[in-house]
Design a protein around this motif. Sequence first.
Motif, PDB file in Angstrom:
ATOM      1  N   MET A   1       0.865  -1.202   0.000  1.00 36.71           N
ATOM      2  CA  MET A   1       0.000   0.000   0.000  1.00 36.71           C
ATOM      3  C   MET A   1       0.894   1.242   0.000  1.00 36.71           C
ATOM      4  O   MET A   1       1.857   1.320   0.752  1.00 36.71           O
ATOM      5  CB  MET A   1      -0.897   0.002   1.236  1.00 36.71           C
ATOM      6  CG  MET A   1      -1.940   1.096   1.245  1.00 36.71           C
ATOM      7  SD  MET A   1      -3.048   0.914   2.656  1.00 36.71           S
ATOM      8  CE  MET A   1      -4.193   2.238   2.352  1.00 36.71           C
ATOM      9  N   VAL A  33      -6.031   3.400   9.415  1.00 36.66           N
ATOM     10  CA  VAL A  33      -5.425   2.164   8.940  1.00 36.66           C
ATOM     11  C   VAL A  33      -6.491   1.083   8.779  1.00 36.66           C
ATOM     12  O   VAL A  33      -6.540   0.370   7.757  1.00 36.66           O
ATOM     13  CB  VAL A  33      -4.323   1.690   9.909  1.00 36.66           C
ATOM     14  CG1 VAL A  33      -3.865   0.278   9.551  1.00 36.66           C
ATOM     15  CG2 VAL A  33      -3.135   2.647   9.877  1.00 36.66           C
ATOM     16  N   LYS A  34      -7.370   0.943   9.765  1.00 36.77           N
ATOM     17  CA  LYS A  34      -8.436  -0.063   9.709  1.00 36.77           C
ATOM     18  C   LYS A  34      -9.397   0.191   8.549  1.00 36.77           C
ATOM     19  O   LYS A  34      -9.942  -0.740   7.963  1.00 36.77           O
ATOM     20  CB  LYS A  34      -9.207  -0.071  11.024  1.00 36.77           C
ATOM     21  CG  LYS A  34      -8.415  -0.631  12.200  1.00 36.77           C
ATOM     22  CD  LYS A  34      -9.207  -0.565  13.493  1.00 36.77           C
ATOM     23  CE  LYS A  34      -8.385  -1.097  14.656  1.00 36.77           C
ATOM     24  NZ  LYS A  34      -9.125  -0.981  15.960  1.00 36.77           N
ATOM     25  N   GLY A  36      -8.508   1.297   5.762  1.00 36.83           N
ATOM     26  CA  GLY A  36      -7.783   1.085   4.522  1.00 36.83           C
ATOM     27  C   GLY A  36      -7.397   2.368   3.809  1.00 36.83           C
ATOM     28  O   GLY A  36      -7.047   2.349   2.623  1.00 36.83           O
ATOM     29  N   LYS A  37      -7.412   3.473   4.527  1.00 30.83           N
ATOM     30  CA  LYS A  37      -7.092   4.773   3.922  1.00 30.83           C
ATOM     31  C   LYS A  37      -5.582   5.030   3.869  1.00 30.83           C
ATOM     32  O   LYS A  37      -5.114   5.716   2.961  1.00 30.83           O
ATOM     33  CB  LYS A  37      -7.761   5.905   4.713  1.00 30.83           C
ATOM     34  CG  LYS A  37      -9.288   5.813   4.773  1.00 30.83           C
ATOM     35  CD  LYS A  37      -9.917   6.045   3.412  1.00 30.83           C
ATOM     36  CE  LYS A  37     -11.438   6.065   3.513  1.00 30.83           C
ATOM     37  NZ  LYS A  37     -12.066   6.277   2.182  1.00 30.83           N
ATOM     38  N   ASP A  39      -1.365   3.500   4.943  1.00 35.94           N
ATOM     39  CA  ASP A  39      -0.497   2.345   5.122  1.00 35.94           C
ATOM     40  C   ASP A  39      -0.295   2.039   6.607  1.00 35.94           C
ATOM     41  O   ASP A  39      -0.175   2.961   7.418  1.00 35.94           O
ATOM     42  CB  ASP A  39       0.856   2.644   4.462  1.00 35.94           C
ATOM     43  CG  ASP A  39       1.709   1.407   4.318  1.00 35.94           C
ATOM     44  OD1 ASP A  39       2.273   0.957   5.341  1.00 35.94           O
ATOM     45  OD2 ASP A  39       1.820   0.890   3.190  1.00 35.94           O
ATOM     46  N   PRO A  40      -0.238   0.747   6.979  1.00 40.28           N
ATOM     47  CA  PRO A  40       0.003   0.384   8.384  1.00 40.28           C
ATOM     48  C   PRO A  40       1.345   0.881   8.916  1.00 40.28           C
ATOM     49  O   PRO A  40       1.556   0.955  10.132  1.00 40.28           O
ATOM     50  CB  PRO A  40      -0.031  -1.151   8.359  1.00 40.28           C
ATOM     51  CG  PRO A  40      -0.866  -1.487   7.168  1.00 40.28           C
ATOM     52  CD  PRO A  40      -0.558  -0.435   6.152  1.00 40.28           C
TER      53      PRO A  40
END
Length: 328
Positions: A1, A33-34, A36-37, A39-40
């Motif tokens: 990502m 992050v959860k 999906g916006k 990167d972790p």
Amino acid sequence: MRNKLYMVIPCYNEQEVLPETSKRLKEKLSTLVKAGKIDPESRIIFVNDGSKDRTWEIIRRLHEEDPVFGGVNLSRNRGHQNALLAGLMTVKDHADMAISMDADLQDDINAIDEMVEKYLNGTDIVYGVRSSRAKDTFFKKATAEGFYKLMNTMGVNTVFNHADYRLMSKRALEGLAEFREVNLFLRGIVPMIGYSTDVVYYERGERFAGESKYPLGKMLSFAIEGITSLSTKPIRMITFLGFFIFLVSIGILIYSLVRHFMGATIVGWTTLMVSVWAIGGLILLSLGVVGEYIGKIYLETKARPRFLIEEFLNDTENAKKPEEKTER
């Protein structure tokens, strides 16, 4: 990502707010992050601007407890603008986007969601703009709004009611790195970068704890720094004043001569009056012309380091030694 976000938070004597600030920012980062916006591997970087309290100790402890937190420790106090720039320039090679904000939690962190959304839609710079100043005192509101109007009048392009709460893409950060001014006023420099921009409106809250680092004296100094670092209009005004006074001196000369031939003056009065006005006008005119050149030289010739980094805490990279991160 490829949407790695780095939050850059300048800190000066912020030991009272850091525990709460770090908690809220981590929650916001986790939410993004959860969803999906982002990167972790996104990070929160606190920049210690030569604090005299336990600020750097707290930043180091946060980093040791959770790798999501990082820190940049400046060699000494360099001021808010240099500290902010130090953080942005340090993370620009690691981040796809960076959000800068103050540590006092006055900026609404919920506006970050909309900033990120606008970035994902292709915007390079997203400004956080106050929706109103209803909570400010009359004096604070009048002086703040007067500041922005004065800056625009002086030819400094600023975003009205925007401080330093903004998102910048990697491309915008690389553009900012091309500006080498030692006298920094980022609110005027960032709009000069160009690229696509947008705004997010938010309601500014009260400081969570501690005291403001910008009393009236510092605000006035900040305004002067912004005008003199980005505009030569004050010097040009001296030139115009010189022309005006020189024209007045011509009028005084005519008036003095008329009074002289009418016999309504004393010996030496005409010479004295004409000399004072004419010489005064010519001096101001000369200062204005010379000042035009000095002003331009002044903006270009200083080459002192804008900041020196003593240590960079970031799990994705080894800590940098001071000589490796000297920014000019």
